[in-house]
Design an enzyme around this catalytic site. Sequence first.
Site, PDB file in Angstrom:
ATOM      1  N   ALA A  72       0.817  -1.216   0.000  1.00  0.00           N
ATOM      2  CA  ALA A  72       0.000   0.000   0.000  1.00  0.00           C
ATOM      3  C   ALA A  72       0.850   1.264   0.000  1.00  0.00           C
ATOM      4  O   ALA A  72       0.408   2.313  -0.474  1.00  0.00           O
ATOM      5  CB  ALA A  72      -0.936  -0.002   1.193  1.00  0.00           C
ATOM      6  N   THR A  73       2.066   1.185   0.516  1.00  0.00           N
ATOM      7  CA  THR A  73       2.946   2.359   0.457  1.00  0.00           C
ATOM      8  C   THR A  73       3.157   2.754  -1.007  1.00  0.00           C
ATOM      9  O   THR A  73       3.053   3.938  -1.371  1.00  0.00           O
ATOM     10  CB  THR A  73       4.298   2.059   1.134  1.00  0.00           C
ATOM     11  OG1 THR A  73       4.044   1.798   2.525  1.00  0.00           O
ATOM     12  CG2 THR A  73       5.267   3.219   1.006  1.00  0.00           C
ATOM     13  N   ASN A 152      -5.342   3.954  11.143  1.00  0.00           N
ATOM     14  CA  ASN A 152      -4.584   2.801  11.634  1.00  0.00           C
ATOM     15  C   ASN A 152      -4.187   2.925  13.096  1.00  0.00           C
ATOM     16  O   ASN A 152      -3.791   1.950  13.716  1.00  0.00           O
ATOM     17  CB  ASN A 152      -3.318   2.599  10.785  1.00  0.00           C
ATOM     18  CG  ASN A 152      -2.520   3.869  10.593  1.00  0.00           C
ATOM     19  OD1 ASN A 152      -3.027   4.866  10.062  1.00  0.00           O
ATOM     20  ND2 ASN A 152      -1.285   3.866  11.020  1.00  0.00           N
ATOM     21  N   GLN A 182      -6.841  -0.397   6.228  1.00  0.00           N
ATOM     22  CA  GLN A 182      -7.359  -0.916   7.499  1.00  0.00           C
ATOM     23  C   GLN A 182      -8.858  -1.206   7.433  1.00  0.00           C
ATOM     24  O   GLN A 182      -9.449  -1.608   8.442  1.00  0.00           O
ATOM     25  CB  GLN A 182      -7.064   0.068   8.641  1.00  0.00           C
ATOM     26  CG  GLN A 182      -5.583   0.321   8.879  1.00  0.00           C
ATOM     27  CD  GLN A 182      -4.831  -0.882   9.452  1.00  0.00           C
ATOM     28  OE1 GLN A 182      -5.415  -1.882   9.871  1.00  0.00           O
ATOM     29  NE2 GLN A 182      -3.508  -0.795   9.459  1.00  0.00           N
ATOM     30  N   SER A 202      -3.586  -3.436   0.815  1.00  0.00           N
ATOM     31  CA  SER A 202      -2.342  -4.134   1.179  1.00  0.00           C
ATOM     32  C   SER A 202      -2.644  -5.598   1.479  1.00  0.00           C
ATOM     33  O   SER A 202      -3.652  -5.904   2.127  1.00  0.00           O
ATOM     34  CB  SER A 202      -1.743  -3.460   2.420  1.00  0.00           C
ATOM     35  OG  SER A 202      -0.611  -4.183   2.856  1.00  0.00           O
ATOM     36  N   GLY A 203      -1.759  -6.492   1.034  1.00  0.00           N
ATOM     37  CA  GLY A 203      -1.988  -7.922   1.244  1.00  0.00           C
ATOM     38  C   GLY A 203      -1.761  -8.384   2.676  1.00  0.00           C
ATOM     39  O   GLY A 203      -2.511  -9.205   3.209  1.00  0.00           O
ATOM     40  N   HIS A 204      -0.721  -7.842   3.342  1.00  0.00           N
ATOM     41  CA  HIS A 204      -0.353  -8.420   4.634  1.00  0.00           C
ATOM     42  C   HIS A 204      -1.242  -7.969   5.790  1.00  0.00           C
ATOM     43  O   HIS A 204      -1.120  -8.489   6.899  1.00  0.00           O
ATOM     44  CB  HIS A 204       1.131  -8.169   4.944  1.00  0.00           C
ATOM     45  CG  HIS A 204       1.502  -6.766   5.320  1.00  0.00           C
ATOM     46  ND1 HIS A 204       1.780  -6.409   6.610  1.00  0.00           N
ATOM     47  CD2 HIS A 204       1.647  -5.649   4.582  1.00  0.00           C
ATOM     48  CE1 HIS A 204       2.114  -5.120   6.638  1.00  0.00           C
ATOM     49  NE2 HIS A 204       2.031  -4.636   5.415  1.00  0.00           N
ATOM     50  N   CYS A 326       4.284   1.562  11.748  1.00  0.00           N
ATOM     51  CA  CYS A 326       5.119   1.974  10.619  1.00  0.00           C
ATOM     52  C   CYS A 326       6.056   3.098  11.000  1.00  0.00           C
ATOM     53  O   CYS A 326       6.986   3.410  10.278  1.00  0.00           O
ATOM     54  CB  CYS A 326       4.249   2.417   9.452  1.00  0.00           C
ATOM     55  SG  CYS A 326       3.286   1.064   8.793  1.00  0.00           S
TER      56      CYS A 326
END
Length: 378
Positions: A72-73, A152, A182, A202-204, A326
């Site tokens: 996502a970054t 987040n 999120q 984002s996948g993780h 992060c």
Amino acid sequence: MNNLIYLDNAATTKPCAEAVAAAADAMTEHFGNPSSLHRAGLDAQLIVDGARRAIADALGVDRETIYFTSGATESNNLALRGISAAYGKRRGRIVISAVEHASIEETASALEEKGFEVARVSPRSDGRFYPEDFVNACDDKTCLLSIMRVNNENGYILPVPEVFKAVKKKFPDIITHCDCVQAFMKLKVGAKSLGADIISLSGHKIHGVKGVGAVYIKKGVRVVPIMTGGKQEKTVRSGTESVPAIAAFGAAVKKYAPTISERYDRVSALKSYLLGKISAIEGIEINSADDASPYVINISAAGKRSEIMLHYLEGREIYVSSGSACSKGAQSGVPAQFGITGKRADSALRISMSSDTTEEELDSFAEALRDGINEIRG
Ligand code: PLP
């Protein structure tokens, strides 16, 4: 890592068995390059397209509008840099919220240094965002409005559909981007219902693996690529696709998409359970709103410094976070935006649950928290 109590799911999640199996299959059986013209390449391409379809279906969009990134970054960088490069010459203003993730805030600051005008909209003194404040921050020279769906750090749900609708009504040419990291697979996230032209995922964060993200870009919206090279992902994002990570992402979406409402209800019940337990502890303050996403709960622990409490809990094999994971321990500006300052901010902890969290785990956490407050000096 099997006996620990993991309450840091906003930082990352444990990959689900389906994601691990899909990644392993992509690494062992289907390791071709999706751009290769032979059979091995085609097999890998089929895996990538299957994941693309799963994500597109979840967002209610066309498969061709989903592009894979490294996370996502990168998706957020692509949205801000790509849109400002495409439209920013004549419209050099960008509007964001003042509580965005660093991947938006830092990118906006970098663009600001290059000469773009950036407006940051804050919550009002009641800790809430209002659509008219975003409308007032936008003007005819604005190319992009970017706001997150779920914060987040405290789970606050921004009124994205209302904001985008109000802004588009007055400024139809502004491109709308939503960081849904999120929210995805936790709340219902639809491109149409949000009114978003671009969405980052984002996948993780959804029990996939690290190093993969996706970006939805509505047909007709021009984005100048930030990665150039082999023209993969229809030139929007060059670079060989990480097929194992993409396969895991797709498997996680397929697993979790059908149960968003049930899991939301379950985690809401867990939030009530936890708050019922810890509200009784002297000195505990709750920093998350009642109507925030139940997956993220921010509290302050009786003035005990976050890092000290975090490591105390770690000693009991309980993992939580202080502020945003992060930020690597750097003080985040987000609590102050919501009126959380001083000792209350210094002692803020983030407890972020998954739908696998249990009441027993929350019992252990509440007990350890109470002990920590009693045992940690100062
Ligand atoms: N946006 C939000 C709201 C996040 O919480 C995070 C990660 O914490 C990101 C973006 C960055 O995601 P990734 O780790 O995939 O780069």
